[in-house]
Design a protein around this motif. Structure first.
Motif, short mmCIF file in Angstrom:
data_model
loop_
_atom_site.label_atom_id
_atom_site.label_comp_id
_atom_site.label_asym_id
_atom_site.label_seq_id
_atom_site.Cartn_x
_atom_site.Cartn_y
_atom_site.Cartn_z
N PHE A 10 -126.38 -25.79 -113.46
CA PHE A 10 -127.78 -25.40 -113.15
C PHE A 10 -128.67 -26.45 -112.74
CE2 PHE A 10 -126.05 -21.53 -114.92
CZ PHE A 10 -126.58 -20.29 -113.95
N LEU A 11 -129.27 -26.32 -111.59
CA LEU A 11 -130.26 -27.60 -111.49
C LEU A 11 -131.51 -27.14 -112.12
CD1 LEU A 11 -129.42 -28.26 -107.62
CD2 LEU A 11 -128.38 -29.41 -109.58
N PRO A 12 -132.53 -28.24 -112.32
CA PRO A 12 -133.71 -27.85 -113.04
C PRO A 12 -134.67 -26.72 -112.35
CG PRO A 12 -133.42 -30.23 -112.87
CD PRO A 12 -132.29 -29.59 -112.05
N ALA A 13 -134.87 -25.85 -112.86
CA ALA A 13 -135.72 -24.53 -112.20
C ALA A 13 -136.93 -24.79 -111.50
CB ALA A 13 -135.64 -23.57 -113.23
N ASP A 14 -137.50 -26.07 -111.88
CA ASP A 14 -138.88 -26.32 -111.38
C ASP A 14 -138.50 -27.39 -109.99
OD1 ASP A 14 -137.72 -28.72 -112.93
OD2 ASP A 14 -139.61 -29.64 -113.22
N LEU A 15 -137.32 -27.54 -109.65
CA LEU A 15 -136.89 -28.21 -108.57
C LEU A 15 -136.14 -27.21 -107.60
CD1 LEU A 15 -135.38 -31.50 -109.94
CD2 LEU A 15 -137.86 -31.09 -109.11
N SER A 16 -135.39 -26.13 -107.82
CA SER A 16 -134.89 -25.42 -107.11
C SER A 16 -134.09 -24.30 -108.00
CB SER A 16 -133.61 -26.12 -106.32
OG SER A 16 -132.55 -26.39 -107.04
N ASN A 27 -103.80 -25.09 -106.46
CA ASN A 27 -102.60 -25.87 -106.63
C ASN A 27 -102.71 -27.14 -105.97
OD1 ASN A 27 -101.26 -23.57 -107.52
ND2 ASN A 27 -100.86 -22.88 -105.64
N ASN A 28 -103.82 -27.74 -105.74
CA ASN A 28 -104.06 -29.35 -105.43
C ASN A 28 -105.15 -29.72 -105.93
OD1 ASN A 28 -104.29 -31.50 -104.03
ND2 ASN A 28 -104.23 -30.65 -101.94
N LYS A 29 -105.01 -30.08 -107.12
CA LYS A 29 -106.38 -30.66 -107.87
C LYS A 29 -106.94 -31.94 -107.37
CE LYS A 29 -104.95 -28.67 -112.32
NZ LYS A 29 -104.79 -28.83 -113.80
N ASP A 30 -106.20 -32.71 -106.43
CA ASP A 30 -106.74 -33.89 -105.67
C ASP A 30 -107.84 -33.59 -104.84
OD1 ASP A 30 -105.24 -35.40 -107.48
OD2 ASP A 30 -103.72 -35.45 -105.99
N THR A 31 -107.94 -32.39 -104.24
CA THR A 31 -108.70 -31.74 -103.28
C THR A 31 -110.12 -31.26 -103.83
OG1 THR A 31 -106.88 -31.64 -101.66
CG2 THR A 31 -108.82 -30.55 -100.90
N GLU A 32 -111.05 -31.98 -103.98
CA GLU A 32 -112.10 -31.52 -104.75
C GLU A 32 -113.28 -30.59 -103.79
OE1 GLU A 32 -114.23 -34.68 -106.96
OE2 GLU A 32 -112.22 -34.82 -108.26
N ILE A 33 -113.78 -29.56 -104.25
CA ILE A 33 -114.78 -28.80 -103.67
C ILE A 33 -116.12 -28.57 -104.46
CG2 ILE A 33 -115.25 -26.47 -102.45
CD1 ILE A 33 -112.90 -27.80 -101.04
N THR A 34 -117.26 -28.74 -103.77
CA THR A 34 -118.35 -28.49 -104.46
C THR A 34 -119.17 -27.48 -103.65
OG1 THR A 34 -118.37 -30.62 -105.50
CG2 THR A 34 -120.53 -29.29 -105.25
N ILE A 35 -119.77 -26.27 -104.19
CA ILE A 35 -120.73 -25.41 -103.43
C ILE A 35 -121.96 -25.48 -104.09
CG2 ILE A 35 -120.80 -22.99 -102.64
CD1 ILE A 35 -117.87 -22.82 -102.52
N LEU A 36 -123.04 -25.33 -103.43
CA LEU A 36 -124.32 -25.17 -103.98
C LEU A 36 -124.82 -23.73 -103.58
CD1 LEU A 36 -126.51 -26.83 -105.41
CD2 LEU A 36 -127.40 -27.51 -103.15
N VAL A 37 -125.23 -22.98 -104.68
CA VAL A 37 -125.55 -21.56 -104.45
C VAL A 37 -126.88 -21.43 -105.04
CG1 VAL A 37 -124.84 -19.40 -104.90
CG2 VAL A 37 -123.26 -20.89 -104.55
N ASN A 38 -127.90 -20.45 -104.06
CA ASN A 38 -129.03 -20.20 -104.82
C ASN A 38 -128.62 -19.00 -105.71
OD1 ASN A 38 -131.32 -18.26 -104.75
ND2 ASN A 38 -132.41 -19.87 -103.58
N TYR A 39 -129.12 -19.13 -107.01
CA TYR A 39 -128.71 -18.18 -107.97
C TYR A 39 -129.62 -16.81 -107.94
CZ TYR A 39 -131.91 -20.65 -111.03
OH TYR A 39 -132.93 -21.34 -111.42
N ASP A 40 -130.80 -16.90 -107.09
CA ASP A 40 -131.55 -15.63 -107.05
C ASP A 40 -130.94 -15.04 -105.78
OD1 ASP A 40 -133.44 -16.31 -108.81
OD2 ASP A 40 -134.58 -17.66 -107.54
N THR A 41 -130.38 -15.48 -104.96
CA THR A 41 -130.11 -14.63 -103.40
C THR A 41 -128.31 -14.69 -103.32
OG1 THR A 41 -130.20 -16.57 -102.29
CG2 THR A 41 -132.17 -15.29 -102.35
#
Length: 58
Positions: A10-16, A27-41
């Motif tokens: 969780f990012l700091p609530a006072d920032l976002s 099945n492929n641990k070398d292929t990294e994925i990151t997703i940023l999600v708004n936890y309100d919407t």
């Protein structure tokens, strides 16, 4: 593609109201994925994937 998420932060609530979900292509641990999600919407704000995956979609 299926993604297996292995960590979150969780990012700091006072920032976002976002959290990052980190993982890899199933099945492929070398292929990294990151997703940023708004936890309100639950709206996806940003996705970080390797360039090779984007090139496959073209």
């Amino acid at each position: 593609m299926e993604v297996e998420f292995t960590d979150y932060k969780f990012l700091p609530a006072d920032l976002s109201h976002n959290m990052s979900l980190n993982g890899h292509v199933k099945n492929n641990k070398d292929t990294e994925i990151t997703i940023l999600v708004n936890y309100d919407t639950f709206e996806v704000q940003n996705v970080i994937v390797p360039k090779e995956i984007l090139d496959q979609k073209k």
